[in-house]
Design an enzyme around this catalytic site. Structure first.
Site, PDB file in Angstrom:
ATOM      1  N   LYS A 125       5.987   4.361   3.955  1.00  0.00           N
ATOM      2  CA  LYS A 125       6.200   2.958   3.600  1.00  0.00           C
ATOM      3  C   LYS A 125       7.480   2.490   4.245  1.00  0.00           C
ATOM      4  O   LYS A 125       8.369   3.293   4.522  1.00  0.00           O
ATOM      5  CB  LYS A 125       6.327   2.809   2.083  1.00  0.00           C
ATOM      6  N   ASP A 165       2.335  -5.763   3.672  1.00  0.00           N
ATOM      7  CA  ASP A 165       2.599  -5.631   2.234  1.00  0.00           C
ATOM      8  C   ASP A 165       3.218  -6.976   1.830  1.00  0.00           C
ATOM      9  O   ASP A 165       3.061  -7.964   2.574  1.00  0.00           O
ATOM     10  CB  ASP A 165       3.537  -4.445   1.932  1.00  0.00           C
ATOM     11  N   ASN A 239      -1.991 -12.251  -0.692  1.00  0.00           N
ATOM     12  CA  ASN A 239      -3.179 -11.662  -0.074  1.00  0.00           C
ATOM     13  C   ASN A 239      -4.089 -10.976  -1.091  1.00  0.00           C
ATOM     14  O   ASN A 239      -5.299 -11.239  -1.138  1.00  0.00           O
ATOM     15  CB  ASN A 239      -2.729 -10.683   1.019  1.00  0.00           C
ATOM     16  N   SER A 375      -7.588  -0.223   6.554  1.00  0.00           N
ATOM     17  CA  SER A 375      -6.640   0.018   7.653  1.00  0.00           C
ATOM     18  C   SER A 375      -7.049   1.276   8.417  1.00  0.00           C
ATOM     19  O   SER A 375      -6.988   1.320   9.653  1.00  0.00           O
ATOM     20  CB  SER A 375      -5.223   0.209   7.115  1.00  0.00           C
TER      21      SER A 375
HETATM   22  P1  NDP Z   1       1.938 -11.283  -0.691  1.00  0.00           P
HETATM   23  O1  NDP Z   1       3.284 -11.399  -0.106  1.00  0.00           O
HETATM   24  O2  NDP Z   1       0.767 -11.819   0.041  1.00  0.00           O
HETATM   25  O3  NDP Z   1       1.903 -11.942  -2.149  1.00  0.00           O
HETATM   26  C1  NDP Z   1       2.759 -11.505  -3.154  1.00  0.00           C
HETATM   27  C2  NDP Z   1       2.543 -12.366  -4.389  1.00  0.00           C
HETATM   28  O4  NDP Z   1       3.262 -11.816  -5.475  1.00  0.00           O
HETATM   29  C3  NDP Z   1       3.057 -13.782  -4.222  1.00  0.00           C
HETATM   30  O5  NDP Z   1       2.319 -14.636  -5.038  1.00  0.00           O
HETATM   31  C4  NDP Z   1       4.494 -13.646  -4.702  1.00  0.00           C
HETATM   32  O6  NDP Z   1       5.059 -14.858  -5.125  1.00  0.00           O
HETATM   33  C5  NDP Z   1       4.336 -12.675  -5.848  1.00  0.00           C
HETATM   34  N1  NDP Z   1       5.572 -11.887  -5.998  1.00  0.00           N
HETATM   35  C6  NDP Z   1       6.089 -11.027  -5.088  1.00  0.00           C
HETATM   36  N2  NDP Z   1       7.234 -10.495  -5.509  1.00  0.00           N
HETATM   37  C7  NDP Z   1       7.441 -11.038  -6.707  1.00  0.00           C
HETATM   38  C8  NDP Z   1       8.452 -10.886  -7.659  1.00  0.00           C
HETATM   39  N3  NDP Z   1       9.515 -10.060  -7.464  1.00  0.00           N
HETATM   40  N4  NDP Z   1       8.334 -11.570  -8.823  1.00  0.00           N
HETATM   41  C9  NDP Z   1       7.277 -12.405  -9.034  1.00  0.00           C
HETATM   42  N5  NDP Z   1       6.291 -12.610  -8.159  1.00  0.00           N
HETATM   43  C10 NDP Z   1       6.367 -11.923  -7.019  1.00  0.00           C
HETATM   44  O7  NDP Z   1       1.735  -9.729  -1.000  1.00  0.00           O
HETATM   45  P2  NDP Z   1       0.401  -8.906  -1.252  1.00  0.00           P
HETATM   46  O8  NDP Z   1      -0.604  -9.751  -1.951  1.00  0.00           O
HETATM   47  O9  NDP Z   1       0.040  -8.254  -0.001  1.00  0.00           O
HETATM   48  O10 NDP Z   1       0.933  -7.768  -2.235  1.00  0.00           O
HETATM   49  C11 NDP Z   1       0.881  -7.880  -3.660  1.00  0.00           C
HETATM   50  C12 NDP Z   1       0.966  -6.509  -4.293  1.00  0.00           C
HETATM   51  O11 NDP Z   1      -0.153  -5.708  -3.838  1.00  0.00           O
HETATM   52  C13 NDP Z   1       2.205  -5.673  -3.935  1.00  0.00           C
HETATM   53  O12 NDP Z   1       2.522  -4.861  -5.045  1.00  0.00           O
HETATM   54  C14 NDP Z   1       1.722  -4.795  -2.786  1.00  0.00           C
HETATM   55  O13 NDP Z   1       2.490  -3.636  -2.661  1.00  0.00           O
HETATM   56  C15 NDP Z   1       0.313  -4.498  -3.271  1.00  0.00           C
HETATM   57  N6  NDP Z   1      -0.646  -4.068  -2.262  1.00  0.00           N
HETATM   58  C16 NDP Z   1      -0.889  -4.802  -1.137  1.00  0.00           C
HETATM   59  C17 NDP Z   1      -1.827  -4.384  -0.223  1.00  0.00           C
HETATM   60  C18 NDP Z   1      -2.175  -5.194   0.975  1.00  0.00           C
HETATM   61  O14 NDP Z   1      -3.101  -4.797   1.703  1.00  0.00           O
HETATM   62  N7  NDP Z   1      -1.534  -6.324   1.240  1.00  0.00           N
HETATM   63  C19 NDP Z   1      -2.547  -3.129  -0.402  1.00  0.00           C
HETATM   64  C20 NDP Z   1      -2.293  -2.460  -1.660  1.00  0.00           C
HETATM   65  C21 NDP Z   1      -1.352  -2.919  -2.524  1.00  0.00           C
HETATM   66  P3  NDP Z   1       5.984 -15.716  -4.112  1.00  0.00           P
HETATM   67  O15 NDP Z   1       5.025 -16.299  -3.117  1.00  0.00           O
HETATM   68  O16 NDP Z   1       6.651 -16.719  -4.960  1.00  0.00           O
HETATM   69  O17 NDP Z   1       6.936 -14.739  -3.508  1.00  0.00           O
HETATM   70  O1  2IT Z   2       0.247  -0.597  -0.555  1.00  0.00           O
HETATM   71  C1  2IT Z   2      -0.615  -0.514   0.349  1.00  0.00           C
HETATM   72  O2  2IT Z   2      -1.537   0.307   0.282  1.00  0.00           O
HETATM   73  C2  2IT Z   2      -0.525  -1.435   1.479  1.00  0.00           C
HETATM   74  N1  2IT Z   2       0.370  -2.285   1.493  1.00  0.00           N
HETATM   75  C3  2IT Z   2      -1.487  -1.318   2.609  1.00  0.00           C
HETATM   76  C4  2IT Z   2      -1.075  -0.239   3.566  1.00  0.00           C
HETATM   77  C5  2IT Z   2      -1.868  -0.139   4.833  1.00  0.00           C
HETATM   78  O3  2IT Z   2      -1.488   0.717   5.652  1.00  0.00           O
HETATM   79  O4  2IT Z   2      -2.853  -0.861   5.031  1.00  0.00           O
END
Ligand code: NDP
Ligand code: 2IT
Length: 443
Positions: A125, A165, A239, A375
Site C-alpha cells: 500500500k 484508493d 468510488n 485489478s
Molecule cells: P474516494 O476518494 O472515491 O471516496 C472516499 C469517500 O469517503 C468520500 O465520500 C469521502 O468524502 C469520504 N471520506 C474519506 N475520508 C474521510 C474521512 N476521513 N472522514 C469522512 N469521510 C471521508 O475513495 P474510495 O471510494 O476509493 O475508498 C473508500 C474506502 O474504500 C476506503 O476505505 C478505501 O481504502 C476502500 N477501498 C477502496 C477500493 C477501491 O478500489 N477504490 C478497494 C477496496 C477498498 P470527501 O469527498 O468529503 O473526502
Molecule cells: O484497498 C484496496 O483493495 C484498494 N484500494 C484497491 C487496490 C488495487 O490494487 O486495486
C-alpha cells in the site's frame, strides 16, 4: 504467554504510535490462535513475526509547485508488505490524514485480502498526505509527476503494482502511468485502474462496489433472504459508495443514505445516483448540493447515517467511521447485515457488538476484495495484451466474490465458529500466505 500474544506485544512495542496498524494486527492475529496452535511449524518458522514486519517501507519527499508559484513538500509512502504469493499489489491513498501507521494497516490488511481473491498478488500500500481537494488539474499533475519521479524506482509489472484508493482515481492513475512510462520508456501494466484507451480493464471502476454487493447478496442468500426489498444505508460518496449503491439498487434494494466528510443525505425515496455522480464524479463538489436535485431529501452536518432504520449497512468511506454508538443505533433498528466496503470502517467494539447481536458481518478484507481482484484481472489482460468485455470481467468478479464468501464461511465452520466471517476471512487469507512462506524458507 501464547505465541499470538507474544508477537502482538512485540508489534506494538516495535511500532510506537501506529494505532491503526496495531488495531489491524490485533484483529488478525487474535483470530489465528486456533490455527497456530494446530500448526506448530508456523511458530518454529517465525511466520507471525515475519508476516507483521514489512519487506520494506519506503518514505520520500514529494515537492511540487502550486498555481501561485509557491513550493510545497508532502511525504510519499510505499509499504511493500509481503510478496509470498505474487507481486506487491495495493492502492495509493491521497489524503491529509495519511501517515506510516495508516499505510501499514492498509498494507497488512491487503496481504490477506489479496490472498482471499485466489489470484497471485502480494500485499502493499502507499500514498501521501497530499490533499487533492480544491487543487487545480495542473497541481494534481505536478504532484503525481513528482510522486512517481521517486516511486518509479520501486515498482514494476512483476514487482509492485499500485492502484487507486481514497483520493486516487482514473485521473491520478493516468498522470502516474504517463510519468512512469516517460521515465522508464517501458509500456507495461505497472498500475491498475488505468483509462480504457491505454490498458485499463472494463468494470474496474465499478468492481469494488459491485463486488461488495455480490458478496452481501451471497451472504444473505445463504441465510434465506436477499437484498430485494431491503433498505440500505451507505456511507461515503466516492468510488466504492457510488457503485455499491448502483448494484444494490439494481438488485432491488433501496439505498437511502450517502455521506462525505462534511455531511450526509437521507433520501427516503431512494438515492438519485445520477445526481450524486454529477456532483462527485463530474464537478468534484460537496454532497450538500444534493438537495438542489432532490428538494425532499434531508442534508445534515450533525448525526450520522447509522441513525436511519435500515436492514443492511454498507460503510464505504474510511477507517473507524462506524463505532459502538453507530452499531448500537443500527442494532436497535434491527439491522440484519453489515458489509464493509471501506477498509476497517468498523471499530473492534462495533464488530463485537454486531456479532454478539447475531448481525451478519462481512469484514472489508473479504467484502471489498472485488476491487483488487479486478485489478489482478487487469494485470492478466495487460500481460496477454488482450482486453475482455465488461460482461466477461463482471462474470469473473461475481464468481470470485461468491467463492470468497463460501471460503470464509467454510474456514469459520472448520474451527467451530459458524457465521464468524471475521475469523473465517483471517484464517482463509492467512493460511495460503503462511504456507507459501513456509515453502520458500526463512526469507
Ligand atoms: P474516494 O476518494 O472515491 O471516496 C472516499 C469517500 O469517503 C468520500 O465520500 C469521502 O468524502 C469520504 N471520506 C474519506 N475520508 C474521510 C474521512 N476521513 N472522514 C469522512 N469521510 C471521508 O475513495 P474510495 O471510494 O476509493 O475508498 C473508500 C474506502 O474504500 C476506503 O476505505 C478505501 O481504502 C476502500 N477501498 C477502496 C477500493 C477501491 O478500489 N477504490 C478497494 C477496496 C477498498 P470527501 O469527498 O468529503 O473526502
Ligand atoms: O484497498 C484496496 O483493495 C484498494 N484500494 C484497491 C487496490 C488495487 O490494487 O486495486
Amino acid at each position: 504467554m501464547s505465541y499470538v500474544k507474544e508477537v502482538l506485544d512485540s508489534v506494538i512495542a516495535r511500532n510506537p504510535g501506529e494505532k491503526e496498524f496495531h488495531q489491524a494486527a490485533t484483529e488478525v492475529l487474535e483470530s489465528l490462535e486456533l490455527v497456530v496452535e494446530k500448526n506448530p511449524q508456523y511458530r518454529k518458522n517465525a511466520i507471525l513475526e515475519r508476516i507483521t514486519e514489512p519487506d520494506r517501507q519506503i518514505m520520500f519527499r514529494v515537492p511540487w509547485i502550486d498555481d501561485n508559484g509557491v513550493a510545497h513538500v508532502n511525504r510519499g509512502f510505499r509499504v511493500q508488505f509481503n510478496n509470498a504469493i505474487g507481486p506487491y499489489k495495493g492502492g495509493l491513498r491521497l489524503h491529509p490524514s495519511v501517515n506510516l501507521g495508516i499505510i501499514k494497516f492498509l498494507g497488512f490488511e491487503q496481504i490477506f485480502k489479496n490472498s482471499l481473491t485466489g489470484l497471485p498478488i502480494g500485499g502493499g500500500k502507499g500514498g501521501s498526505d497530499f490533499d487533492p481537494k480544491g487543487k487545480s488539474d495542473r497541481e494534481i499533475f505536478e504532484f503525481c509527476r513528482s510522486f512517481v519521479t521517486e516511486l518509479y524506482k520501486y515498482i514494476g509489472a512483476d514487482v509492485d503494482v499500485p492502484a487507486g484508493d481514497i483520493g486516487t482515481g482514473a485521473r491520478e492513475i493516468g498522470y502516474m502511468f504517463g510519468t512512469y512510462k516517460k521515465i522508464t520508456g517501458v509500456y507495461e501494466g505497472v498500475l491498475t485502474g488505468k483509462g480504457l484507451t491505454y490498458g485499463g480493464s472494463l468494470a474496474r471502476t465499478e468492481a469494488t462496489g459491485y463486488g461488495l454487493v455480490y458478496l452481501t447478496e451471497e451472504m444473505l442468500k445463504a441465510h434465506g433472504t436477499s437484498l430485494k426489498g431491503k433498505t440500505v444505508a451507505v456511507s461515503g460518496s466516492g468510488n466504492v459508495a457510488i457503485y455499491a449503491t448502483q448494484k444494490a439498487t439494481e438488485l432491488g434494494a433501496k439505498v437511502v443514505t450517502m455521506s462525505d466528510s462534511t455531511g450526509w443525505v437521507y433520501d427516503p425515496d431512494g438515492i438519485d445516483l445520477a445526481a450524486v455522480k454529477e456532483i462527485k464524479e463530474v464537478r468534484r463538489g460537496r454532497l450538500s448540493e444534493y438537495k438542489n436535485a432532490r428538494p425532499k431529501a434531508q442534508y445534515s452536518t450533525s448525526g450520522r447515517v447509522w441513525q436511519v432504520a435500515v436492514d443492511v449497512a454498507l460503510p464505504c468511506a474510511t477507517q473507524n467511521e462506524l463505532d459502538l454508538e453507530g452499531a448500537k443505533m443500527l442494532v436497535k433498528n434491527k439491522v440484519k447485515a453489515v458489509a464493509e466496503g471501506a477498509n476497517m470502517p468498523s471499530t473492534p467494539e462495533a464488530v463485537h457488538y454486531f456479532q454478539s447481536n447475531k448481525v451478519l458481518f462481512a469484514p472489508g478484507k473479504a467484502a471489498n476484495a472485488g476491487g483488487v481482484a479486478t485489478s489482478a484481472l487487469e494485470m492478466s489482460q495487460n500481460s496477454q495484451r488482450l482486453s475482455w468485455t465488461f460482461a466477461e470481467v463482471d462474470e469473473k468478479l461475481k464468481g470470485i466474490m461468491k467463492n470468497i464468501y463460501h471460503n470464509i464461511a467454510a474456514a469459520a465452520n472448520e474451527f467451530g465458529m459458524t457465521d464468524n466471517f471475521v475469523v473465517g476471512a483471517n484464517i482463509a487469507g492467512f493460511k495460503k500466505v503462511a504456507d507459501a512462506m513456509l515453502a520458500q524458507g526463512i526469507q
